[in-house]
Design a protein around this motif. Structure first.
Motif, mmCIF file in Angstrom:
data_model
loop_
_atom_site.group_PDB
_atom_site.id
_atom_site.type_symbol
_atom_site.label_atom_id
_atom_site.label_comp_id
_atom_site.label_asym_id
_atom_site.label_seq_id
_atom_site.Cartn_x
_atom_site.Cartn_y
_atom_site.Cartn_z
ATOM 1 N N PRO A 102 -0.351 -6.056 49.037
ATOM 2 C CA PRO A 102 -0.709 -4.964 49.942
ATOM 3 C C PRO A 102 -2.025 -4.237 49.644
ATOM 4 O O PRO A 102 -2.832 -4.056 50.534
ATOM 5 C CB PRO A 102 0.470 -4.007 49.828
ATOM 6 C CG PRO A 102 1.609 -4.887 49.477
ATOM 7 C CD PRO A 102 1.035 -5.961 48.597
ATOM 8 N N ALA A 103 -2.259 -3.872 48.412
ATOM 9 C CA ALA A 103 -3.454 -3.078 48.121
ATOM 10 C C ALA A 103 -4.737 -3.904 48.032
ATOM 11 O O ALA A 103 -5.823 -3.344 48.015
ATOM 12 C CB ALA A 103 -3.256 -2.299 46.828
ATOM 13 N N ALA A 118 7.685 -8.725 41.980
ATOM 14 C CA ALA A 118 6.721 -9.132 43.003
ATOM 15 C C ALA A 118 7.106 -8.650 44.402
ATOM 16 O O ALA A 118 6.287 -8.053 45.096
ATOM 17 C CB ALA A 118 6.541 -10.639 42.987
ATOM 18 N N THR A 119 8.333 -8.883 44.808
ATOM 19 C CA THR A 119 8.742 -8.499 46.160
ATOM 20 C C THR A 119 8.769 -6.986 46.290
ATOM 21 O O THR A 119 8.339 -6.440 47.304
ATOM 22 C CB THR A 119 10.137 -9.074 46.508
ATOM 23 O OG1 THR A 119 10.377 -10.236 45.710
ATOM 24 C CG2 THR A 119 10.224 -9.472 47.944
ATOM 25 N N GLU A 120 9.238 -6.320 45.236
ATOM 26 C CA GLU A 120 9.249 -4.858 45.210
ATOM 27 C C GLU A 120 7.831 -4.304 45.380
ATOM 28 O O GLU A 120 7.625 -3.288 46.026
ATOM 29 C CB GLU A 120 9.772 -4.405 43.843
ATOM 30 C CG GLU A 120 10.804 -3.333 43.887
ATOM 31 C CD GLU A 120 11.343 -3.082 42.486
ATOM 32 O OE1 GLU A 120 10.807 -2.174 41.817
ATOM 33 O OE2 GLU A 120 12.267 -3.810 42.073
ATOM 34 N N ALA A 121 6.864 -4.989 44.776
ATOM 35 C CA ALA A 121 5.459 -4.554 44.853
ATOM 36 C C ALA A 121 4.842 -4.881 46.209
ATOM 37 O O ALA A 121 3.717 -4.500 46.488
ATOM 38 C CB ALA A 121 4.651 -5.214 43.743
ATOM 39 N N GLY A 122 5.600 -5.605 47.045
ATOM 40 C CA GLY A 122 5.103 -5.899 48.382
ATOM 41 C C GLY A 122 4.415 -7.250 48.505
ATOM 42 O O GLY A 122 3.863 -7.579 49.553
ATOM 43 N N ASN A 152 -3.351 -0.525 53.535
ATOM 44 C CA ASN A 152 -2.740 -0.833 52.244
ATOM 45 C C ASN A 152 -1.270 -1.232 52.329
ATOM 46 O O ASN A 152 -0.667 -1.595 51.330
ATOM 47 C CB ASN A 152 -2.915 0.335 51.268
ATOM 48 C CG ASN A 152 -4.356 0.448 50.829
ATOM 49 O OD1 ASN A 152 -5.070 -0.546 50.746
ATOM 50 N ND2 ASN A 152 -4.795 1.656 50.567
ATOM 51 N N SER A 153 -0.701 -1.177 53.542
ATOM 52 C CA SER A 153 0.688 -1.612 53.704
ATOM 53 C C SER A 153 0.777 -3.127 53.567
ATOM 54 O O SER A 153 1.831 -3.670 53.257
ATOM 55 C CB SER A 153 1.218 -1.202 55.083
ATOM 56 O OG SER A 153 0.621 -2.016 56.094
#
Length: 170
Positions: A18-19, A59-63, A103-104
């Motif tokens: 995302p970022a 990883a998934t939690e971080a997007g 950033n989403s």
């Protein structure tokens, strides 16, 4: 405690963080950090000359996600054709919302920012901060479209420009 499920990502996969946008998983390595063994994705962001290490378990939690589907790209390009939706809020508030959308990591949200901040040649000048946000969103959008369609960024940028220009002509 059971071992976390093996990740769906593999080395050489293109992913979206995302970022930072589109990156490529270079490897999966184990490192010891503060006495804990961690499995990490090593993700390279070529354009930014940056390497990021993300724990596979988070990883998934971080997007972290895979590239958008061809369907999602089509929807994003379709979003660009829509009429710009500009709220009457103060610029600082709108800029914050645009920044959050960029950033989403969500392709449709990024396409909305491009649509809302795009200026045809005959429209008023953009402020510096407007242009910065527009270019950041445009870059994220074109990088992902390029990665999904297997073309280079110039080809993807041309496709996005054509859609935006067709909207201006309508």
């Amino acid at each position: 405690m059971t071992k976390t499920k093996k990740s769906e990502f593999r080395p050489d996969d293109y992913v979206v963080y995302p970022a930072h946008g589109v990156g490529k998983i270079m490897s999966i390595e184990e490192q010891e950090i503060a006495g804990l063994k961690l499995e990490l994705f090593v993700i390279s962001f070529e354009k930014d000359k940056m390497t990021l290490r993300v724990p596979t378990a988070k990883a998934t939690e971080a997007g972290l996600r895979g590239l958008a589907s061809a369907d999602e790209v089509a929807r994003a390009l379709n979003t660009l054709k829509g009429k710009a939706k500009v709220k009457r809020a103060m610029w600082s508030r709108r800029a914050q919302e645009y920044e959050q959308k960029i950033n989403s990591g969500d392709l449709l949200s990024i396409a909305e920012v491009v649509r809302d901040l795009h200026r045809a040649d005959d429209q008023r000048e953009q402020s510096y901060s407007e242009r910065q946000l527009y270019e950041a969103a445009l870059e994220r959008l074109t990088r992902e479209i390029a990665a999904v369609s297997g073309t280079d960024e110039a080809g993807a940028a041309k496709k996005v420009d054509e859609v935006l220009d067709s909207r201006a002509a309508a």
